[in-house]
Design an enzyme around this catalytic site. Structure first.
Site, PDB file in Angstrom:
ATOM      1  CB  SER A 134      -0.878   0.011   1.253  1.00 34.13           C
ATOM      2  OG  SER A 134      -1.504   1.265   1.432  1.00 34.13           O
ATOM      3  CE1 TYR A 147      -3.925  -2.104   5.208  1.00 35.06           C
ATOM      4  CE2 TYR A 147      -3.359   0.158   4.636  1.00 35.06           C
ATOM      5  CZ  TYR A 147      -3.642  -1.138   4.253  1.00 35.06           C
ATOM      6  OH  TYR A 147      -3.638  -1.468   2.922  1.00 35.06           O
TER       7      TYR A 147
END
Length: 275
Positions: A134, A147
């Site tokens: 990501s 995250y």
């Protein structure tokens, strides 16, 4: 044509990658916790698709899935580590249970998949490991720090793996997508911790609110992302990192600028600690 092993293949970017690889004539071992969800996308199942049940947190299921795939197709050329989910909450707000569940899938799930598949790639002296990270694994933000930490871990694993596998003829890439119109921001992929500490309303609050309102409005097209990822595996010299989306490029450039400014400002302190 190659053989792909894709985790999290039943939905989101994993399903798009599976579809794109199949359309180009590749064979795909589509791993998911629910194989029926994979097959629903193909009323007439292609002969080059094998749906296998595998939860990435269960090493024995992954081993069985790889064995089944090898029995059907004889080899594995591309491994796509796609299974994962998100977590929203300020670092102090996020429960220990939520953090451990996140890392079980996003980090240890990748390690489990690598242990199951790399013996085949090493024996072949060829292949490509593609890990879906990501942009948050390169430049994270308030409200999604834990995250981001799980995706930062994948950056470190991929960098090391790149050096370890290159002498064996195996390529390694971590993909850093920005926002794409998958199901990532809905309840099937995203756990949201309660906003339990008022002091974090100013820091984490805006990110929390933005994510809640952006489901389905992200700028990235997942079909185009899948095409870019399959293209990546067909190049002779694929990159260690690939950003996807203008927002991802913008955040990388902003962080590189920040790191350079801080390095220049504090260089004298860094160098003062030497012999």
């Amino acid at each position: 044509m190659g053989v792909w092993f894709v985790t999290g293949a039943s939905r989101g970017l994993g399903a798009e990658i599976t579809r794109e690889a199949l359309e180009r004539g590749h064979r795909v071992i589509a791993a998911a916790r629910d194989t029926a969800a994979v097959l629903r996308a193909y009323p007439v199942r292609p002969e080059n698709l094998l749906a296998v049940r595998a939860d990435v947190t269960a090493p024995e299921q992954l081993a069985a899935a790889v064995e089944e795939g090898l029995a059907a197709f004889g080899r594995i050329d591309v491994v796509v580590n796609n299974a994962g989910h998100g977590l929203v909450g300020a670092v102090e707000e996020v429960s220990d249970e939520a953090v451990r569940a996140l890392f079980d899938v996003n980090v240890f799930g990748v390690l489990n998949t690598l242990r199951a598949t790399l013996p085949t790639l090493r024996a072949q002296r060829s292949g490509h490991v593609v890990t879906i990270g990501s942009i948050g694994g390169f430049a994270t933000a308030p409200g999604v720090g834990v995250y981001g930490a799980s995706k930062f871990a994948l950056e470190g694993i991929t960098e090391a793996l790149w050096g370890e596998l290159a002498p064996l003829g195996v390529h390694v890439t971590v993909v850093e997508p920005g926002g794409f119109r998958t199901d990532f921001l809905n309840a099937s992929s995203l756990r949201v911790e309660p906003a339990s500490i008022a002091d974090y309303a100013a820091g984490a609050g805006p990110v929390r609110e933005a994510m809640a309102g952006n489901d389905g409005r992200q700028p990235g097209d997942p079909a185009k992302a899948a095409r870019a990822i399959v293209d990546l595996t067909e190049t002779e010299e694929p990159p260690l990192r690939l950003q996807l989306g203008a927002d991802a490029v913008e955040r990388v450039e902003a962080k590189l600028d920040l790191v350079r400014r801080e390095l220049d400002r504090w260089r004298h302190v860094a160098l003062s600690t030497g012999v």
